[in-house]
Design a protein around this motif. Structure first.
Motif, PDB file in Angstrom:
ATOM      1  N   ASN A 244       0.735  -1.152   0.137  1.00 49.63           N
ATOM      2  CA  ASN A 244       0.066   0.066   0.026  1.00 49.63           C
ATOM      3  C   ASN A 244       0.806   1.269  -0.016  1.00 49.63           C
ATOM      4  OD1 ASN A 244      -2.724  -1.382   0.141  1.00 49.63           O
ATOM      5  ND2 ASN A 244      -2.160  -1.835   2.182  1.00 49.63           N
ATOM      6  N   TYR A 245       1.738   1.129  -0.806  1.00 51.40           N
ATOM      7  CA  TYR A 245       2.767   2.365  -1.016  1.00 51.40           C
ATOM      8  C   TYR A 245       1.946   3.609  -1.323  1.00 51.40           C
ATOM      9  CZ  TYR A 245       6.632   5.457  -2.925  1.00 51.40           C
ATOM     10  OH  TYR A 245       7.460   6.412  -3.051  1.00 51.40           O
ATOM     11  N   THR A 246       2.147   4.541  -0.490  1.00 54.75           N
ATOM     12  CA  THR A 246       1.498   5.950  -0.712  1.00 54.75           C
ATOM     13  C   THR A 246       1.152   6.455  -2.194  1.00 54.75           C
ATOM     14  OG1 THR A 246       1.928   6.551   1.280  1.00 54.75           O
ATOM     15  CG2 THR A 246       0.805   8.182   0.129  1.00 54.75           C
ATOM     16  N   ASP A 247       2.379   6.412  -2.982  1.00 58.88           N
ATOM     17  CA  ASP A 247       2.507   7.058  -4.086  1.00 58.88           C
ATOM     18  C   ASP A 247       2.621   5.713  -5.267  1.00 58.88           C
ATOM     19  OD1 ASP A 247       2.662   9.584  -3.201  1.00 58.88           O
ATOM     20  OD2 ASP A 247       4.832   9.802  -3.040  1.00 58.88           O
ATOM     21  N   ILE A 248       1.829   4.981  -5.012  1.00 68.13           N
ATOM     22  CA  ILE A 248       1.966   3.712  -6.042  1.00 68.13           C
ATOM     23  C   ILE A 248       1.453   4.201  -7.366  1.00 68.13           C
ATOM     24  CG2 ILE A 248      -0.245   3.009  -5.225  1.00 68.13           C
ATOM     25  CD1 ILE A 248       2.765   0.908  -6.431  1.00 68.13           C
ATOM     26  N   HIS A 249       0.161   5.015  -7.432  1.00 67.50           N
ATOM     27  CA  HIS A 249      -0.386   5.267  -8.793  1.00 67.50           C
ATOM     28  C   HIS A 249       0.628   6.155  -9.737  1.00 67.50           C
ATOM     29  CE1 HIS A 249      -4.163   4.003  -6.922  1.00 67.50           C
ATOM     30  NE2 HIS A 249      -4.537   3.295  -8.169  1.00 67.50           N
ATOM     31  N   PHE A 250       1.341   7.043  -8.947  1.00 62.34           N
ATOM     32  CA  PHE A 250       2.296   7.855  -9.401  1.00 62.34           C
ATOM     33  C   PHE A 250       3.485   6.950 -10.094  1.00 62.34           C
ATOM     34  CE2 PHE A 250       0.530  10.731  -6.548  1.00 62.34           C
ATOM     35  CZ  PHE A 250       0.145  11.796  -7.091  1.00 62.34           C
TER      36      PHE A 250
ATOM     37  N   LEU B  85      -2.113  -2.633 -11.318  1.00 60.38           N
ATOM     38  CA  LEU B  85      -3.188  -1.713 -11.194  1.00 60.38           C
ATOM     39  C   LEU B  85      -4.656  -2.541 -10.933  1.00 60.38           C
ATOM     40  CD1 LEU B  85      -2.510   0.836 -14.041  1.00 60.38           C
ATOM     41  CD2 LEU B  85      -2.857   1.441 -11.615  1.00 60.38           C
ATOM     42  N   ASP B  86      -4.823  -3.765 -11.719  1.00 65.82           N
ATOM     43  CA  ASP B  86      -5.721  -4.561 -11.608  1.00 65.82           C
ATOM     44  C   ASP B  86      -5.741  -5.202 -10.051  1.00 65.82           C
ATOM     45  OD1 ASP B  86      -7.875  -6.486 -11.658  1.00 65.82           O
ATOM     46  OD2 ASP B  86      -6.780  -7.840 -12.986  1.00 65.82           O
ATOM     47  N   TYR B  87      -4.432  -5.367  -9.426  1.00 68.16           N
ATOM     48  CA  TYR B  87      -4.551  -5.989  -8.075  1.00 68.16           C
ATOM     49  C   TYR B  87      -4.879  -4.800  -7.099  1.00 68.16           C
ATOM     50  CZ  TYR B  87      -2.048  -7.067  -3.859  1.00 68.16           C
ATOM     51  OH  TYR B  87      -2.105  -7.396  -2.278  1.00 68.16           O
ATOM     52  N   ILE B  88      -4.606  -3.604  -7.495  1.00 67.17           N
ATOM     53  CA  ILE B  88      -4.976  -2.525  -6.571  1.00 67.17           C
ATOM     54  C   ILE B  88      -6.522  -2.231  -6.787  1.00 67.17           C
ATOM     55  CG2 ILE B  88      -4.702   0.172  -6.098  1.00 67.17           C
ATOM     56  CD1 ILE B  88      -1.632  -0.605  -7.068  1.00 67.17           C
TER      57      ILE B  88
ATOM     58  N   SER C  77      -6.787   3.489 -10.550  1.00 67.68           N
ATOM     59  CA  SER C  77      -6.360   2.507 -11.578  1.00 67.68           C
ATOM     60  C   SER C  77      -7.137   2.375 -12.898  1.00 67.68           C
ATOM     61  CB  SER C  77      -6.409   1.269 -10.953  1.00 67.68           C
ATOM     62  OG  SER C  77      -5.626   1.027  -9.644  1.00 67.68           O
ATOM     63  N   GLU C  78      -8.265   2.333 -12.903  1.00 68.91           N
ATOM     64  CA  GLU C  78      -9.142   2.336 -13.995  1.00 68.91           C
ATOM     65  C   GLU C  78      -8.859   3.505 -15.084  1.00 68.91           C
ATOM     66  OE1 GLU C  78     -14.021   2.938 -15.366  1.00 68.91           O
ATOM     67  OE2 GLU C  78     -13.335   2.977 -13.207  1.00 68.91           O
ATOM     68  N   LEU C  79      -8.629   4.782 -14.405  1.00 69.04           N
ATOM     69  CA  LEU C  79      -8.580   5.836 -15.363  1.00 69.04           C
ATOM     70  C   LEU C  79      -6.959   5.939 -15.772  1.00 69.04           C
ATOM     71  CD1 LEU C  79      -9.772   8.796 -13.068  1.00 69.04           C
ATOM     72  CD2 LEU C  79     -10.851   7.883 -15.262  1.00 69.04           C
ATOM     73  N   LEU C  80      -6.013   5.330 -15.258  1.00 66.49           N
ATOM     74  CA  LEU C  80      -4.756   5.165 -15.905  1.00 66.49           C
ATOM     75  C   LEU C  80      -4.588   4.249 -16.897  1.00 66.49           C
ATOM     76  CD1 LEU C  80      -2.272   5.279 -12.493  1.00 66.49           C
ATOM     77  CD2 LEU C  80      -2.508   6.948 -14.372  1.00 66.49           C
ATOM     78  N   LEU C  81      -5.472   3.089 -16.786  1.00 66.85           N
ATOM     79  CA  LEU C  81      -5.601   2.025 -17.832  1.00 66.85           C
ATOM     80  C   LEU C  81      -6.137   2.368 -19.018  1.00 66.85           C
ATOM     81  CD1 LEU C  81      -6.292  -0.992 -15.494  1.00 66.85           C
ATOM     82  CD2 LEU C  81      -4.540  -0.779 -17.231  1.00 66.85           C
ATOM     83  N   ARG C  82      -7.236   3.526 -18.837  1.00 71.88           N
ATOM     84  CA  ARG C  82      -7.965   3.997 -20.062  1.00 71.88           C
ATOM     85  C   ARG C  82      -7.051   4.811 -20.665  1.00 71.88           C
ATOM     86  NH1 ARG C  82     -14.250   5.184 -19.917  1.00 71.88           N
ATOM     87  NH2 ARG C  82     -14.913   3.240 -18.982  1.00 71.88           N
ATOM     88  N   MET C  83      -6.276   5.508 -20.153  1.00 68.46           N
ATOM     89  CA  MET C  83      -5.162   6.474 -20.616  1.00 68.46           C
ATOM     90  C   MET C  83      -4.356   5.742 -21.538  1.00 68.46           C
ATOM     91  SD  MET C  83      -6.078   9.608 -20.414  1.00 68.46           S
ATOM     92  CE  MET C  83      -4.556  10.303 -20.826  1.00 68.46           C
TER      93      MET C  83
ATOM     94  N   SER D   7      -8.498  -6.452 -20.370  1.00 66.32           N
ATOM     95  CA  SER D   7      -8.692  -7.287 -19.138  1.00 66.32           C
ATOM     96  C   SER D   7      -8.821  -6.892 -17.854  1.00 66.32           C
ATOM     97  CB  SER D   7      -7.917  -8.901 -19.061  1.00 66.32           C
ATOM     98  OG  SER D   7      -7.949  -9.490 -20.413  1.00 66.32           O
ATOM     99  N   ALA D   8      -7.467  -6.133 -17.460  1.00 69.66           N
ATOM    100  CA  ALA D   8      -7.538  -5.544 -16.049  1.00 69.66           C
ATOM    101  C   ALA D   8      -8.559  -4.309 -15.894  1.00 69.66           C
ATOM    102  CB  ALA D   8      -5.910  -4.916 -16.295  1.00 69.66           C
ATOM    103  N   LEU D   9      -8.757  -3.984 -16.984  1.00 64.67           N
ATOM    104  CA  LEU D   9      -9.835  -2.729 -16.945  1.00 64.67           C
ATOM    105  C   LEU D   9     -11.176  -3.306 -16.683  1.00 64.67           C
ATOM    106  CD1 LEU D   9     -10.061   0.362 -17.233  1.00 64.67           C
ATOM    107  CD2 LEU D   9     -10.844  -0.210 -19.863  1.00 64.67           C
ATOM    108  N   ILE D  10     -11.561  -4.593 -17.348  1.00 69.17           N
ATOM    109  CA  ILE D  10     -12.840  -5.128 -16.897  1.00 69.17           C
ATOM    110  C   ILE D  10     -12.856  -5.796 -15.621  1.00 69.17           C
ATOM    111  CG2 ILE D  10     -14.272  -7.027 -17.649  1.00 69.17           C
ATOM    112  CD1 ILE D  10     -13.350  -6.355 -20.660  1.00 69.17           C
ATOM    113  N   SER D  11     -11.911  -6.139 -15.148  1.00 66.13           N
ATOM    114  CA  SER D  11     -11.604  -6.950 -13.708  1.00 66.13           C
ATOM    115  C   SER D  11     -11.947  -5.641 -12.934  1.00 66.13           C
ATOM    116  CB  SER D  11     -10.604  -7.252 -13.680  1.00 66.13           C
ATOM    117  OG  SER D  11     -10.195  -7.749 -12.410  1.00 66.13           O
ATOM    118  N   ILE D  12     -11.562  -4.558 -12.962  1.00 70.26           N
ATOM    119  CA  ILE D  12     -11.440  -3.457 -11.900  1.00 70.26           C
ATOM    120  C   ILE D  12     -12.907  -2.788 -11.946  1.00 70.26           C
ATOM    121  CG2 ILE D  12     -10.909  -0.971 -11.442  1.00 70.26           C
ATOM    122  CD1 ILE D  12      -8.071  -1.767 -12.400  1.00 70.26           C
ATOM    123  N   GLU D  13     -13.594  -2.577 -13.113  1.00 67.92           N
ATOM    124  CA  GLU D  13     -14.850  -2.076 -13.381  1.00 67.92           C
ATOM    125  C   GLU D  13     -15.673  -2.918 -14.472  1.00 67.92           C
ATOM    126  OE1 GLU D  13     -18.026  -0.582 -13.216  1.00 67.92           O
ATOM    127  OE2 GLU D  13     -17.169  -0.090 -11.611  1.00 67.92           O
TER     128      GLU D  13
END
Length: 249
Positions: free
Chosen positions: A63-69, A90-93, A98-104, A121-127
């Motif tokens: 759960n590293y604070t800046d993981i998305h960066f 991102l799928d794990y998180i 995470s969804e927005l980063l994958l879309r980009m 697949s990761a995107l569908i798994s998240i949302e």
């Protein structure tokens, strides 16, 4: 670098430490930023791509604070393997960030088409609901280079909503390669609904589609109940074609 060609030792050590739930974030950050270029035929390859991916997973676990960066940068890594691991992390998180980063990532060019299957697949798994609508847009044009990756990601989702998306696509005029892709995607769903639908197509299918159906449905060769239904549909097809042949005489 000279004593660890291929970065194998570093990767194994990192994997072992993560399995033991070692939580030193500085250690994993060093690995996440590490590169190891090595010569290969016609150029060079960065053998630390998998290491960066493993470190990304470890930081996601802690759960590293800046993981998305960090994952935003890894999604644009120069090595394809690292980009795929970023998507998996991102799928794990999960979550909207995470969804927005994958879309980009999907909306940006990637020189490895196969990567998009992982992104989808990761995107569908998240949302699931929102992402199915997004991914299915790539089925609108059979000449889209991402058509196959989108179809297989939708099929692999095993979601009930995926069936209607793929069924609708199959009713459109498609060239044989794209028709096969959608039939395989429907088989990947492995739901009673998708199996029954594919079997129902056998009787009236044209010769090419019939060949694709029987080849694809062979994945159920060890399941007697399903194979009995397939064989019955094939028998009905033979009788129908024989009857039509007699009518023409």
């Amino acid at each position: 670098k000279k004593t660890d060609k291929g970065c194998f030792a570093k990767i194994e050590i990192t994997d072992a430490l993560n399995s033991l739930e070692y939580n030193n974030e500085d250690f994993y950050l060093k690995g996440l930023h590490y590169t190891q270029p090595e010569p290969k035929w016609g150029g060079e390859i960065d053998t630390a791509a998998k290491l960066r991916g493993y470190c990304a997973f470890a930081l996601a676990r802690t759960n590293y604070t800046d993981i998305h960066f960090e994952l935003a940068k890894l999604l644009m890594d120069h090595e394809s393997t690292a980009r795929v691991y970023a998507a998996k992390a991102l799928d794990y998180i999960g979550g909207e960030s995470s969804e927005l980063l994958l879309r980009m990532r999907i909306l940006c060019p990637d020189n490895n088409i196969d990567n998009y299957g992982e992104y989808f697949s990761a995107l569908i798994s998240i949302e699931p609901q929102r992402s199915l609508a997004f991914v299915s847009k790539y089925l609108d044009n059979w000449s889209d280079p991402l058509f196959e990756e989108a179809a297989f990601a939708i099929g692999s989702s095993r979601l009930s909503e995926a069936f209607e998306i793929l069924k609708k696509c199959l009713t459109r005029p498609l060239l044989t390669p794209q028709r096969k892709i959608i039939i395989v995607a429907l088989t990947l769903l492995r739901t009673d609904q998708s199996i029954e639908y594919l079997i129902s197509l056998i009787e009236q299918a044209d010769s090419m589609t019939f060949s694709i159906l029987t080849e694809t449905l062979d994945v159920y060769s060890e399941q007697k109940e399903i194979m009995d239904k397939i064989n019955a549909a094939v028998d009905r097809r033979k009788k129908l074609r024989k009857r039509k042949g007699n009518d023409k005489k």
